[in-house]
Design a protein around this motif. Structure first.
Motif, PDB file in Angstrom:
ATOM      1  N   UNK A 170      -1.316  -0.966  -5.025  1.00  0.00           N
ATOM      2  CA  UNK A 170      -1.158  -2.031  -4.473  1.00  0.00           C
ATOM      3  C   UNK A 170       0.292  -1.935  -3.720  1.00  0.00           C
ATOM      4  N   UNK A 171       0.934  -3.425  -4.160  1.00  0.00           N
ATOM      5  CA  UNK A 171       2.483  -3.276  -3.314  1.00  0.00           C
ATOM      6  C   UNK A 171       3.483  -2.674  -4.254  1.00  0.00           C
ATOM      7  N   UNK A 172       3.261  -2.007  -5.181  1.00  0.00           N
ATOM      8  CA  UNK A 172       4.196  -1.748  -6.387  1.00  0.00           C
ATOM      9  C   UNK A 172       4.794  -0.400  -5.745  1.00  0.00           C
ATOM     10  N   UNK A 173       6.198  -0.674  -5.389  1.00  0.00           N
ATOM     11  CA  UNK A 173       7.050   0.465  -4.711  1.00  0.00           C
ATOM     12  C   UNK A 173       7.228   1.647  -5.238  1.00  0.00           C
ATOM     13  N   UNK A 181       8.062  -4.198   2.869  1.00  0.00           N
ATOM     14  CA  UNK A 181       6.882  -4.935   2.049  1.00  0.00           C
ATOM     15  C   UNK A 181       6.350  -4.596   0.790  1.00  0.00           C
ATOM     16  N   UNK A 182       7.204  -3.881   0.044  1.00  0.00           N
ATOM     17  CA  UNK A 182       6.706  -3.379  -1.270  1.00  0.00           C
ATOM     18  C   UNK A 182       7.656  -3.862  -2.336  1.00  0.00           C
ATOM     19  N   UNK A 544      13.297 -10.233   4.847  1.00  0.00           N
ATOM     20  CA  UNK A 544      12.185  -9.320   5.697  1.00  0.00           C
ATOM     21  C   UNK A 544      11.007 -10.250   6.294  1.00  0.00           C
ATOM     22  N   UNK A 545      10.706 -10.151   7.419  1.00  0.00           N
ATOM     23  CA  UNK A 545       9.875 -11.021   8.135  1.00  0.00           C
ATOM     24  C   UNK A 545       9.476 -10.457   9.478  1.00  0.00           C
ATOM     25  N   UNK A 585      11.927  -9.500  -1.455  1.00  0.00           N
ATOM     26  CA  UNK A 585      12.737  -9.497   0.056  1.00  0.00           C
ATOM     27  C   UNK A 585      11.797 -10.058   1.025  1.00  0.00           C
ATOM     28  N   UNK A 586      10.600 -10.295   0.805  1.00  0.00           N
ATOM     29  CA  UNK A 586       9.776 -11.019   2.210  1.00  0.00           C
ATOM     30  C   UNK A 586      10.067 -12.479   2.115  1.00  0.00           C
ATOM     31  N   UNK A 587      10.596 -12.964   3.159  1.00  0.00           N
ATOM     32  CA  UNK A 587      10.866 -14.432   3.201  1.00  0.00           C
ATOM     33  C   UNK A 587       9.936 -14.964   4.254  1.00  0.00           C
TER      34      UNK A 587
END
Length: 619
Positions: A170-173, A181-182, A544-545, A585-587
């Motif tokens: 999934x979203x795990x960096x 987006x991780x 981030x966006x 970091x996704x704002x």
């Protein structure tokens, strides 16, 4: 010794300020498996001994001479809530705890909600299980290794290679620090661990399948333990004080398949009183008993609903009527607890917030959510698109892993009425050469048809975003934030044939050759992504966006204009806005990460429901 025995069989005051009738709730507070509930269960969440084994030198509990840490289960060691908060690379970690063996006769089952990624389990020093798959549950009958001391010891070795891109993550960096987006990784135990007492013969699993056309409820049960002849299952279905059905069935070969016919109410007005929808989430309570003549072997509580979902021409149908989807993308992360919810109340609050903002559903993005979230979605009325977390390499091992785990996901969640769409792939992640490589394309096709085979009752989106092959919904991702350009791109002057000939954001085509649009619903399943990141905000340079706003009034204005535009585009049968809450970091959330609204909830709701050719309930 830490011998905490957490009995969790009482209700808490979770029903305030909702307008929901408390009497209608029959699932114990925080019960980890809400659709198969027993009374005698004990939570093993709490303090466990813990250590990292970066060199991989330990292969069994007896190798360990010293435990270096303590951890709060079920929070992953990367989370601050766990008491560890280590975001480094660790491929191996170990857990251990002792607990007072619950009294009683029969079998003792040990359950793990989810352990990322591979778990090996010992009980009282005896090896008991090896489970692979970071998002699905597993259970162990530990009765044979119980002792007379009254104390039971559980040891878990969790392996989770942080660099392995061929596993569902999934979203795990995979980088040390979260980027783009991780997000931070989640290793080891991240959902509830618990035990329960059952008899020698017991109900192992059940499945509900509503049959709207025949006004029936399909029921399946598998029986485990000692095989016996002449056992029966008794089922009682009711809504409040009204009994809908009360039947007894013989069990053959350890299982039963039955259709429970309900009295057809006939007229729609009366039928609607029994149907489940976000506007009226009527649940049917189920009491299930397993009998051997006059001896009660097992008793569980469950629930189901009369709800059907399907596709008719260019619309999604809910209970036989066109239904316009207003979804919000939900990553399912919290700042201090990562993928694990901080509490059951937090899950319920998320569902309430989504509905308060005017949405009727969520697309759970790259995460298999805790069953308690699905329970609250069932209870409070929220549609859910369930999406398989991606791997990021195409290898035979990745294919094997995802296929196995996705099958387990469907088995776990198939009975939840809130789930209306399955999504095995997102944006060609894990199949990067989908256009050019037949093996990649065949894999997506295979997963689409496997999903339809395992559950023929729900639509399936083969590859959400672009590059569609076989799919029940054509899902488009487009982060154009200029309303005028978006309206021009999808407005009434655009022919469908022209739309699918063009390339979309990222240079991707919407449908692959030989898989033309065949009249399926078209939905904008990712758009928006407007970040609020003023210069004076901490780490504003890392925010981030897809577009950035520097003040709240600008964010409200942009969201309102964008949603009014999308609501008025007739080609769309629904949408999914990015996103519910800020995530690291996704704002670009409508809420901050602590779920505080950035703009007033009423303003968000008004914009979400603005304009449009459809009402919130129909088209």
């Amino acid at each position: 010794m830490n011998l905490l025995l957490g009995r969790s069989d009482g209700e808490t005051e979770l029903y305030r300020d909702t307008g929901v009738d408390k009497k209608s709730h029959f699932i114990q507070s925080e019960y980890p498996r809400p659709q198969l509930q027993r009374n005698n269960w004990y939570s093993l969440n709490g303090t466990w001994k813990f250590l990292y084994d970066d060199k991989g030198q330990f292969v069994q509990p007896s190798n360990i001479t010293e435990w270096t840490h303590h951890i709060e289960v079920p929070f992953a060691p990367e989370s601050t809530k766990s008491g560890i908060g280590d975001l480094g690379f660790h491929a191996n970690c170990w857990y251990e705890r002792e607990f007072i063996t619950p009294p009683g006769q029969g079998r003792l089952l040990l359950h793990f909600g989810a352990v990322d990624y591979r778990a090996r389990v010992w009980v009282n020093g005896q090896f008991m299980a090896d489970h692979e798959g970071g998002h699905t549950p597993f259970s162990i009958d530990i009765t044979p290794v119980l002792n007379n001391s009254g104390v039971t010891k559980v040891t878990v070795w969790a392996q989770d290679d942080p660099h392995d891109l061929a596993k569902p993550r999934g979203k795990q960096d995979w980088q040390l620090e979260p980027h783009s987006i991780w997000y931070p990784r989640t290793s080891g135990i991240w959902q509830t661990v618990w035990v329960e007492r059952v008899s020698g013969t017991y109900i192992d699993r059940i499945r509900w399948t509503p049959e709207f056309e025949r006004w029936e409820i399909g029921f399946y049960a598998a029986i485990a333990g000692d095989r016996q002849d002449g056992i029966q299952i008794k089922i009682k279905l009711s809504i409040g004080d009204t009994v809908l059905a009360k039947d007894t069935y013989e069990v053959f070969n350890g299982e039963i398949h039955r259709r429970i016919a309900l009295s057809d109410p006939g007229i729609d007005d009366y039928r609607n009183e029994l149907l489940w929808s976000p506007e009226k989430p009527t649940l049917i309570a189920a009491e299930i008993q397993l009998w051997e003549q006059d001896k009660l072997l097992d008793e569980v509580k469950s629930y189901t609903a009369m709800r059907t979902v399907g596709i008719q021409r260019d619309r999604l149908m809910l209970n036989g009527r066109p239904y316009y989807l207003r979804l919000v993308l939900d990553q399912g992360y919290w700042q201090d607890t990562l993928m694990t919810p901080p509490s059951d109340a937090a899950l319920r609050r998320d569902v309430e917030l989504v509905k308060a903002m005017g949405f009727n559903g969520v697309r759970k993005h790259q995460k298999i959510e805790d069953p308690r979230f699905l329970y609250w979605a069932d209870v409070l009325g929220l549609l859910v698109w369930e999406e398989m977390p991606s791997a990021y390499r195409f290898t035979p091992k990745a294919v094997e892993r995802i296929t196995k785990e996705w099958t387990e996901v469907i088995e776990r969640d198939i009975s939840h009425p809130c789930i209306v769409v399955w999504v095995p792939f997102n944006e060609s992640w894990g199949v990067p050469n989908l256009v050019e490589t037949p093996a990649h394309r065949n894999y997506v096709l295979a997963m689409y048809h496997l999903t339809k085979t395992l559950d023929p009752s729900r639509p399936v989106v083969g590859n959400d975003g672009w590059e569609s092959t076989d799919t029940d919904i054509l899902a488009i991702h487009d982060y154009e934030t200029n309303p005028s350009r978006l309206a021009h791109r999808y407005g009434p002057e655009v022919k469908l044939s022209d739309l699918f000939e063009r390339r979309r954001p990222g240079g991707r085509i919407l449908t692959l050759d030989n898989y033309p649009h065949q009249g399926q619903p078209v939905m904008l399943t990712e758009f928006g992504g407007i970040a609020y990141a003023p210069d004076d905000k901490p780490d504003a340079d890392k925010a981030w966006g897809y577009e950035r706003c520097f003040n709240i009034s600008e964010l409200e204005m942009k969201y309102t204009a964008l949603l009014e535009t999308v609501n008025n585009i007739e080609i769309f049968s629904g949408f999914c806005y990015t996103q519910f809450a800020d995530t690291f970091q996704e704002a670009n959330g409508l809420l901050y990460s602590d779920r505080t609204p950035k703009i007033p909830i009423k303003a968000i709701r008004a914009a979400t429901l603005s304009g449009g050719v459809c009402t919130p309930t129909s088209c």
